[in-house]
Design an enzyme around this catalytic site. Structure first.
Site, mmCIF file in Angstrom:
data_model
loop_
_atom_site.group_PDB
_atom_site.id
_atom_site.type_symbol
_atom_site.label_atom_id
_atom_site.label_comp_id
_atom_site.label_asym_id
_atom_site.label_seq_id
_atom_site.Cartn_x
_atom_site.Cartn_y
_atom_site.Cartn_z
ATOM 1 N N SER A 1 2.701 5.886 1.443
ATOM 2 C CA SER A 1 1.634 5.524 2.368
ATOM 3 C C SER A 1 2.163 5.577 3.796
ATOM 4 C CB SER A 1 1.119 4.118 2.061
ATOM 5 O OG SER A 1 2.128 3.158 2.348
ATOM 6 N N ASP A 16 -0.289 8.942 0.403
ATOM 7 C CA ASP A 16 -1.454 8.125 0.069
ATOM 8 C C ASP A 16 -2.329 7.928 1.307
ATOM 9 O OD1 ASP A 16 -3.040 6.638 -1.622
ATOM 10 O OD2 ASP A 16 -1.738 4.880 -1.656
ATOM 11 N N HIS A 17 -3.316 7.063 1.196
ATOM 12 C CA HIS A 17 -4.343 6.815 2.216
ATOM 13 C C HIS A 17 -3.889 7.084 3.651
ATOM 14 C CE1 HIS A 17 -7.325 4.839 -0.405
ATOM 15 N NE2 HIS A 17 -6.260 4.478 -1.095
ATOM 16 N N ASP A 31 -8.139 9.960 3.988
ATOM 17 C CA ASP A 31 -9.019 8.831 3.676
ATOM 18 C C ASP A 31 -10.123 8.752 4.729
ATOM 19 O OD1 ASP A 31 -10.291 6.473 3.144
ATOM 20 O OD2 ASP A 31 -8.483 5.235 3.087
ATOM 21 N N GLU A 35 -5.485 -2.395 1.929
ATOM 22 C CA GLU A 35 -4.196 -1.777 1.633
ATOM 23 C C GLU A 35 -3.645 -1.172 2.915
ATOM 24 O OE1 GLU A 35 -2.408 0.885 -1.902
ATOM 25 O OE2 GLU A 35 -3.900 1.949 -0.702
ATOM 26 N N HIS A 38 -8.945 -2.496 -3.780
ATOM 27 C CA HIS A 38 -7.506 -2.669 -3.607
ATOM 28 C C HIS A 38 -7.169 -4.155 -3.623
ATOM 29 C CE1 HIS A 38 -7.422 1.392 -1.334
ATOM 30 N NE2 HIS A 38 -6.862 1.561 -2.509
ATOM 31 N N HIS A 58 -8.638 4.993 -7.587
ATOM 32 C CA HIS A 58 -7.975 4.077 -6.661
ATOM 33 C C HIS A 58 -8.357 2.642 -7.007
ATOM 34 C CE1 HIS A 58 -6.645 6.859 -3.293
ATOM 35 N NE2 HIS A 58 -7.325 7.666 -4.086
ATOM 36 N N GLY A 114 -7.104 0.054 -8.976
ATOM 37 C CA GLY A 114 -7.286 -0.218 -10.400
ATOM 38 C C GLY A 114 -6.822 -1.578 -10.871
ATOM 39 N N SER A 115 -6.241 -2.404 -9.992
ATOM 40 C CA SER A 115 -5.763 -3.725 -10.423
ATOM 41 C C SER A 115 -6.916 -4.542 -10.996
ATOM 42 C CB SER A 115 -5.133 -4.481 -9.252
ATOM 43 O OG SER A 115 -3.983 -3.825 -8.785
ATOM 44 N N ASN A 152 -3.853 5.707 -9.028
ATOM 45 C CA ASN A 152 -2.906 5.081 -8.114
ATOM 46 C C ASN A 152 -2.520 3.689 -8.591
ATOM 47 O OD1 ASN A 152 -3.500 7.372 -6.670
ATOM 48 N ND2 ASN A 152 -4.014 6.302 -4.775
ATOM 49 N N ASP A 174 -0.045 0.499 -7.325
ATOM 50 C CA ASP A 174 0.809 -0.034 -6.275
ATOM 51 C C ASP A 174 1.025 -1.529 -6.462
ATOM 52 O OD1 ASP A 174 2.278 -0.374 -3.962
ATOM 53 O OD2 ASP A 174 0.580 -0.223 -2.606
ATOM 54 N N THR A 175 -0.045 -2.301 -6.474
ATOM 55 C CA THR A 175 0.074 -3.758 -6.570
ATOM 56 C C THR A 175 0.860 -4.171 -7.805
ATOM 57 O OG1 THR A 175 -2.027 -4.039 -5.410
ATOM 58 C CG2 THR A 175 -1.234 -5.901 -6.692
#
Length: 344
Positions: free
Chosen positions: A53, A95-96, A131, A169, A212, A252, A254-255, A274, A276-277
């Site tokens: 990112s 990324d973004h 983005d 994010e 996010h 994007h 997906g948590s 994606n 990340d978290t």
């Protein structure tokens, strides 16, 4: 294996779409997180994607430099050297990138790749994300069209976002509201502006309630059917057979998503998810455990000397690397990419 070439990356994405699975795209910020992500791919027998990112690139350049391009280049070069020692294929992605950072992140990186390709080499990154979720769709697609010409010249895949991902994010934040759902008209407007994808020269992050951030299962209200509706409308618009998946899609935010929601999204053409978290926590949790369990070793309490083996960064960073790798294996299994690598 060497990093993915433009051709092998496009083929990776096509295999995923045809095979009904997706690749985890893991955000990385350091050599340790790169090693953890690639180890996870290798342990799962899966090809995969690592991504940088704007904030990750800036961090990797060092607190005195704080240059997102410098950091992204350094991470890419490190990844290229390390990935060559594994038997899975790894692609590099950024990324973004919002509009105000295009001139200080994506465009300079594309210029580097274009120069490398001009001289007979390979691009530095295999794909970049624009983005445009913070601007009107018409403006989003105008910028996407301009960038698509640049990515073609650099032999790079473009990822665009059509819709809005809620939450925050890297300083980019959006409200959680009805704008989080890409419409069938948005799908059609995209292909009318950019043309139908050719050899996956662009991929689309369509939104279906994605958010996010950190959420417990059930905390995010996803509607994967939005993806099917968009693909069906686009197939009809292009005169393709019913059930076709014209777009290779990206998931994007997906948590907190359930396994069923993820599987449904993948069945509609998602080829990249994606992460990340979750991997941040997987990396950090073992470090915290190490510090708590070795409290008197990592600190020089009451004038004592501590334990060098406990406070040597190698003793705990390797734990974070292992934790991240384990989470990547889980992601590969969940997305169906485990065991699919052509390098195995």
């Amino acid at each position: 294996m060497p990093l993915a070439t433009p051709e092998t990356y496009a083929a990776m994405l096509q295999r995923a779409k045809d095979g009904g699975y997706a690749y985890p795209a893991i955000n990385i910020t350091s050599s340790e997180t790169i090693n953890g992500a690639i180890k996870g791919f290798a342990d799962a027998g899966s090809d995969g994607i690592i991504q940088v990112s704007t904030g990750g690139g800036e961090f990797a350049s060092g607190t005195s430099v704080k240059d997102m391009v410098v950091g992204a280049v350094a991470l890419a070069e490190f990844a290229a050297v390390v990935a060559a020692r594994y038997d899975v294929t790894v692609a590099l992605h950024t990324d973004h990138c919002p509009k105000d950072k295009l001139d200080t992140f994506v465009r300079p990186l594309l210029a580097i790749s274009a120069e490398r390709v001009k001289n007979g080499g390979l691009p530095l990154f295999q794909s970049h994300m624009w983005d445009g979720s913070a601007v009107p769709l018409d403006e989003n697609l105008v910028v996407a069209k301009e960038l698509l010409e640049l990515t073609k010249a650099a032999n790079v895949i473009l990822e665009i976002e059509v819709g809005v991902v809620g939450g925050e994010e890297d300083g980019v934040a959006h409200e959680i509201n009805d704008k989080l759902y890409t419409s069938p008209d948005d799908f059609i407007a995209t292909v009318e502006a950019l043309g139908a994808p050719e050899a996956n020269n662009y991929i689309v992050a369509a939104t279906f309630g994605n958010v996010h951030g950190v959420y417990k299962p059930g905390g995010v209200k996803l509607r994967p059917s939005v993806l099917k509706e968009g693909q069906d409308a686009l197939a009809a618009h292009l005169g393709l057979a019913a059930g076709s998946k014209p777009f290779a899609l990206v998931f994007h935010g997906g948590s907190g998503s359930s396994a069923e929601e993820i599987a449904e999204a993948v069945s509609y053409g998602v080829v990249k998810m994606n992460i990340d978290t979750d991997t941040q926590y997987a990396f950090t949790r073992p470090l915290v455990g190490h510090f708590f369990q070795n409290y008197d070793g990592v600190l020089k309490i009451d004038g004592e000397v501590g334990n060098k083996k406990a406070y040597d960064p190698r003793s705990y960073l390797k734990l974070g690397e292992a934790g991240l790798a384990a989470r990547v294996v889980e992601a590969c299994q969940q997305l169906g990419s485990a065991g699919t690598s052509t390098g195995k």
